[in-house]
Design an enzyme around this catalytic site. Structure first.
Site, PDB file in Angstrom:
ATOM      1  CG  ASN A  63      -1.782   1.069   1.572  1.00  0.00           C
ATOM      2  OD1 ASN A  63      -1.903   1.857   0.350  1.00  0.00           O
ATOM      3  ND2 ASN A  63      -2.204   1.486   3.143  1.00  0.00           N
ATOM      4  CD1 TRP A  64       3.091   0.698  -3.225  1.00  0.00           C
ATOM      5  CD2 TRP A  64       3.520   2.443  -4.906  1.00  0.00           C
ATOM      6  NE1 TRP A  64       3.698   0.421  -4.449  1.00  0.00           N
ATOM      7  CE2 TRP A  64       3.970   1.580  -5.290  1.00  0.00           C
ATOM      8  CE3 TRP A  64       3.910   3.575  -5.436  1.00  0.00           C
ATOM      9  CZ2 TRP A  64       4.951   1.260  -6.492  1.00  0.00           C
ATOM     10  CZ3 TRP A  64       4.930   3.968  -7.054  1.00  0.00           C
ATOM     11  CH2 TRP A  64       4.999   2.380  -7.036  1.00  0.00           C
ATOM     12  CE  LYS A  65      -0.207   3.566   4.174  1.00  0.00           C
ATOM     13  NZ  LYS A  65      -0.487   3.284   6.436  1.00  0.00           N
ATOM     14  CG  HIS A  75      -5.281   1.452   4.915  1.00  0.00           C
ATOM     15  ND1 HIS A  75      -5.426   2.677   6.372  1.00  0.00           N
ATOM     16  CD2 HIS A  75      -4.471   0.647   5.230  1.00  0.00           C
ATOM     17  CE1 HIS A  75      -4.013   2.163   6.697  1.00  0.00           C
ATOM     18  NE2 HIS A  75      -3.877   0.848   6.000  1.00  0.00           N
ATOM     19  CD  GLU A  92      -3.227   5.031   7.016  1.00  0.00           C
ATOM     20  OE1 GLU A  92      -1.584   4.811   7.085  1.00  0.00           O
ATOM     21  OE2 GLU A  92      -3.236   5.184   5.678  1.00  0.00           O
ATOM     22  CD  GLU A 125      -3.208  -2.569   7.604  1.00  0.00           C
ATOM     23  OE1 GLU A 125      -1.960  -2.491   7.276  1.00  0.00           O
ATOM     24  OE2 GLU A 125      -3.379  -1.184   7.263  1.00  0.00           O
ATOM     25  N   GLY A 155       2.943   2.458  10.859  1.00  0.00           N
ATOM     26  CA  GLY A 155       3.986   3.796  10.667  1.00  0.00           C
ATOM     27  C   GLY A 155       4.268   4.296  12.106  1.00  0.00           C
ATOM     28  CB  SER A 166       5.986  -1.369  11.717  1.00  0.00           C
ATOM     29  OG  SER A 166       5.305  -0.184  11.876  1.00  0.00           O
ATOM     30  N   GLY A 169       3.295  -1.316   3.905  1.00  0.00           N
ATOM     31  CA  GLY A 169       3.028   0.133   4.214  1.00  0.00           C
ATOM     32  C   GLY A 169       4.930   0.547   3.328  1.00  0.00           C
ATOM     33  N   GLY A 170       5.251   1.366   3.890  1.00  0.00           N
ATOM     34  CA  GLY A 170       6.493   2.169   3.681  1.00  0.00           C
ATOM     35  C   GLY A 170       7.612   1.069   2.900  1.00  0.00           C
TER      36      GLY A 170
END
Length: 258
Positions: free
Chosen positions: A12-14, A98, A100, A170, A176, A220, A241-242
């Protein structure tokens, strides 16, 4: 991970990325993935890059996913993306619910269920996210929160394509933050989700369904913790994520899922 369930790693690049990153990262990941392997690899970039991403995919194990999908089939819904549009852009998956989206856009569990239904009905595979906050966990409300989120999507299990649903746990406190649930914490929650699935599936006469649905872990996830997380019997992959924006990290996570 069960050998009978799909293994999936979704990146997930967000709201990160660029055309330059897309053109460098995607070929690098595809080159680093063995042709043979059980893990399906899903790239979920911002929507403006979906079509170009689909054109870059050449690996049989790689697919495209949207970060969100509308609950509506079509209409005057400015800024929304219908499931049919995502399919036409090359998507096979769509993330829904998600944390967010729930937090920053006020999405209720009922709206998440509507989005998942729209995705599944159109032919997309929904990745349905659930998760609790740190306050929920510390007050002992983890399962109360998760079961409420799951109950909202329970009717999806009666759909003809229910076996194609993907769940993703999640914990919000691990997204994050650099904090990750221990493998034991992740397994404990995934096992509870699996038990819930078994109860629901048995009640509607589909007892085999509970063992078919993959449950991903997100929060994470990195190369150095992926193997231990995905060695757990009810952890069937990862929503990343990242680390999905770094080719070496993402490849290593995918190899752990294999």
């Amino acid at each position: 991970m069960s050998p009978s369930r799909p293994r999936i790693v979704a990146g997930n690049w967000k709201m990160h990325g660029s055309r330059a990153l897309l053109r460098a990262l995607v070929p690098a990941v595809q080159q680093g993935l063995p042709a043979a392997g059980r893990c399906q690899v899903v790239f979920c970039p911002p929507a403006v890059y979906l079509g170009e991403l689909a054109g870059l995919l050449q690996h049989p194990r790689c697919a495209v996913g949207g970060q969100d999908v509308s609950a509506h089939v079509s209409g005057a819904y400015t800024g929304e993306l219908a499931a049919a549009m995502l399919l036409e852009s090359g998507c096979r998956y769509a993330i829904v619910g998600h944390s967010e989206r729930r937090r920053y856009h006020g999405e209720s569990s009922e709206l998440v269920a509507a989005k998942a239904t729209a995705a599944l009905s159109a032919g997309l595979l929904p990745i349905i996210c659930i998760g609790e906050t740190l306050a929920d966990r510390e007050s002992g409300r983890t399962w109360a929160v998760l079961s409420a989120q799951l109950t909202a999507v329970a009717e999806l299990l009666q759909q003809p394509r229910a076996s194609e649903i993907v769940l993703a746990y999640e914990p919000v406190w691990a997204i994050g933050t650099g904090r990750t649930a221990t493998p034991e914490q992740a397994q404990d929650v995934h096992a509870q989700v699996r038990n819930w699935l078994q109860e629901q599936a048995s009640a509607i006469g589909k007892p085999m369904l509970a063992g078919q649905l993959p449950i991903l872990y997100g929060g994470s996830v990195k190369a150095d913790n992926a193997a231990a997380l995905m060695a757990q019997p009810d952890v069937d992959g990862a929503l990343v994520g990242g680390a999905s924006l770094q080719a070496d990290e993402f490849i290593a996570i995918c190899r752990s899922a294999d």
